[in-house]
Design a protein around this motif. Structure first.
Motif, mmCIF file in Angstrom:
data_model
loop_
_atom_site.group_PDB
_atom_site.id
_atom_site.type_symbol
_atom_site.label_atom_id
_atom_site.label_comp_id
_atom_site.label_asym_id
_atom_site.label_seq_id
_atom_site.Cartn_x
_atom_site.Cartn_y
_atom_site.Cartn_z
ATOM 1 N N GLN A 1 0.518 13.895 8.727
ATOM 2 C CA GLN A 1 1.870 14.252 8.291
ATOM 3 C C GLN A 1 1.954 15.740 7.953
ATOM 4 O OE1 GLN A 1 3.376 11.819 5.134
ATOM 5 N NE2 GLN A 1 4.997 13.243 4.577
ATOM 6 N N PHE B 1 0.844 -1.202 0.000
ATOM 7 C CA PHE B 1 0.000 0.000 0.000
ATOM 8 C C PHE B 1 0.875 1.247 0.000
ATOM 9 C CE2 PHE B 1 -2.643 -3.206 2.121
ATOM 10 C CZ PHE B 1 -3.772 -3.141 1.303
ATOM 11 N N LYS B 2 0.373 2.307 -0.620
ATOM 12 C CA LYS B 2 1.072 3.595 -0.600
ATOM 13 C C LYS B 2 1.035 4.152 0.817
ATOM 14 C CE LYS B 2 0.003 4.776 -5.404
ATOM 15 N NZ LYS B 2 1.367 4.672 -5.907
ATOM 16 N N PRO B 3 2.087 4.879 1.218
ATOM 17 C CA PRO B 3 2.110 5.483 2.560
ATOM 18 C C PRO B 3 0.930 6.433 2.752
ATOM 19 C CG PRO B 3 4.263 5.611 1.505
ATOM 20 C CD PRO B 3 3.314 5.150 0.469
ATOM 21 N N TYR B 4 0.335 6.363 3.944
ATOM 22 C CA TYR B 4 -0.800 7.238 4.231
ATOM 23 C C TYR B 4 -0.735 7.689 5.683
ATOM 24 C CZ TYR B 4 -5.574 8.547 5.506
ATOM 25 O OH TYR B 4 -6.668 9.215 6.000
ATOM 26 N N ASP B 5 -0.588 9.011 5.882
ATOM 27 C CA ASP B 5 -0.543 9.567 7.228
ATOM 28 C C ASP B 5 -1.251 10.919 7.197
ATOM 29 O OD1 ASP B 5 -0.099 10.482 9.731
ATOM 30 O OD2 ASP B 5 2.096 10.519 9.600
ATOM 31 N N PRO B 6 -2.534 10.946 7.552
ATOM 32 C CA PRO B 6 -3.280 12.214 7.478
ATOM 33 C C PRO B 6 -2.724 13.299 8.397
ATOM 34 C CG PRO B 6 -4.545 10.533 8.642
ATOM 35 C CD PRO B 6 -3.369 9.839 8.054
#
Length: 508
Positions: free
Chosen positions: A14, A7-12
């Motif tokens: 960030q 999965f692509k990196p996801y950090d809301p």
């Protein structure tokens, strides 16, 4: 085992090194950019003059105009939804520079500040189109109309005929009371006169009822029913007549209006959801287009198209200080008055008359007035049997728009023994016809013009030029009903729609 899912990196949560610029989020070809570009070019001084000055600061008219134009371009018509878009939509936020007018400010600007001046802004944008060579203000325009429903409730109608009947009913009942009083108290009323029809007004009716009451005051034979009716009449009739007078002022030359939107007239709507053409409060929108760009728009309270053309053309001349070389329209505009006005202004009228299409298929109907030969030098007609029809005299006919037509009458000489009598006419005596020679000449000129090579091109192009604009506004962009009440405010809505339509097409 299957391949590992990645999965692509996801950090809301960030953080970014630098905050985003709204400019980077708006594509270079996005329609919002042309709204900004065009509105930045127009002169908004006409709107600026609407501000009185003093008090708290106001949002700049250019900012508010951009908000409304882009709102109508994106089918966002409600002031509350426009407020929401200004807070949440990136394109609106970029266009407004993060300013956030509330719905009351938006609605006041649209209703008050743009009223009476938006057409000047609209004409500037059309002139920008002309400067780009996209349209020409001097070439032919294609004119047509459509009806758009008012926001008023459809059950709030007031009919001119009903007002007239109500006034006549009061007059009749008052005459009956007067006659009753004359029978009982003739001596008391000997120096007074009955109410004439022209005196049906609140004051005269009040005075007449008062005279009847005084005359019958001591008469024992007056029935309780009459006393009750006099009491009701004195209390309600003057008040009702005042109401009728106000309603007649609101009507003007119309036959109806809506109580909740007095500027709206009841018109038969083709788009009714029951498909039975219900009468609803509406306005008649007229537009002139060229290559599907709107060059002129007017709003009218009459449902008949032919009455709208004179003022529509006058506005075109006012906006651009020039006139189109030709006007192309359907048979709804083919009247003696309209042909004459366009001819007087040097405009070629490629406008059908009511029987043009039928004549193209079947020819001129035998024995009709138009089929009769006219000898202009000696002023007589020739009947189908070749006999002269003598000129009897001239008269006038006034149309519903107030236009005076000259009507000439001619009579045949010997119809009784004519073998063609049965198919020529059925009325006893010699045939009499009425001819409007001015209209006759205009129709002949229109027929010749419409059948030229240029006329045939215009006839083919007309429906494909103006009607798609109405279809686009009503069906593609969902504008079938006004949001605001009153002629000045609904004109603003049509102006914003027309500007948005032109910018949307310009961008495309």
């Amino acid at each position: 085992m299957g391949a590992k899912v990645v999965f692509k990196p996801y950090d809301p949560d960030q953080l970014t090194f630098l905050p985003y610029k709204l400019e980077e989020l708006v594509p270079a070809s996005h329609p919002v950019r042309i709204v900004k570009q065009v509105v930045d070019e127009v002169d908004v001084k006409p709107i600026n003059r609407k501000y009185k000055g003093g008090g708290a600061s106001s949002f700049h008219p250019r900012l508010m105009l951009k908000l409304l134009v882009y709102g109508y371009l994106t089918n966002t018509y409600s002031s509350r939804k426009l407020e929401e878009q200004a807070q949440l939509n990136v394109h609106f936020m970029w266009l407004l520079g993060m300013k956030k007018p509330d719905h009351n400010t938006i609605n006041r600007f649209r209703s008050e500040k743009l009223s009476g001046v938006l057409k000047q802004i609209f004409s500037q944008i059309v002139q920008l189109l002309a400067a780009e060579g996209i349209v020409s203000l001097k070439e032919a325009v294609f004119t047509d109309g459509t009806k758009i429903e008012s926001v008023a409730n459809k059950y709030t109608f007031v009919w001119g005929k009903s007002i007239k009947n109500s006034k006549e009913k009061i007059k009749t009942q008052l005459d009956e009371l007067w006659q009753y009083a004359q029978d009982i108290a003739k001596e008391e009323l000997k120096d007074t006169a009955p109410l004439e029809y022209g005196q049906i007004n609140p004051q005269k009716v009040k005075e007449t009822i008062s005279k009847i009451n005084v005359a019958l005051e001591d008469k024992e034979e007056v029935s309780a029913k009459v006393k009750q009716k006099l009491k009701y009449a004195g209390k309600h009739w003057p008040e009702n007549l005042s109401k009728y007078d106000e309603q007649e002022k609101l009507l003007g030359n119309r036959n109806s209006f809506s109580k909740t939107d007095p500027d709206a007239t009841f018109m038969r709507m083709k788009e009714d959801h029951m498909l039975n053409g219900q009468l609803k409060p509406a306005y008649n929108l007229q537009i002139s287009t060229q290559d599907q760009f709107v060059l002129n728009y007017t709003l009218h309270q009459t449902s008949t198209d032919y009455q709208t053309l004179p003022s529509h053309i006058d506005q075109y001349e006012t906006l651009y200080d020039t006139l189109p070389e030709a006007v192309v329209a359907d048979a709804g505009y083919g009247s003696d008055e309209n042909y004459g006005i366009l001819h007087g202004k040097g405009i070629e009228a490629y406008i059908k008359y009511n029987t043009f299409d039928k004549e193209q298929k079947e020819g001129v109907k035998a024995f009709s007035n138009d089929s009769l030969h006219y000898n202009e030098a000696a002023n007589y007609l020739v009947c189908p049997m070749g006999q002269r029809m003598a000129h009897m005299g001239d008269g006038q006919r006034i149309t519903s728009s107030g236009y005076v037509q000259l009507i000439s009458r001619y009579q045949a000489q010997n119809c009784n023994n004519c073998p063609m009598r049965g198919v020529c006419h059925q009325i006893p005596g010699n045939r009499i016809v009425e001819v409007n020679h001015s209209l006759r000449k205009h129709k002949q000129a229109a027929k010749e013009r419409l059948n030229t090579e240029q006329g045939i091109k215009y006839r083919k192009r007309g429906p494909a030029d103006v009607e798609p604009v109405f279809a686009n506004l009503k069906h593609n962009h969902g504008f079938r009903r006004f949001l605001l009440k009153g002629m000045s405010k609904t004109e603003v809505e049509i102006g914003l729609l027309s500007i948005a339509h032109n910018l949307r097409k310009w961008k495309a």
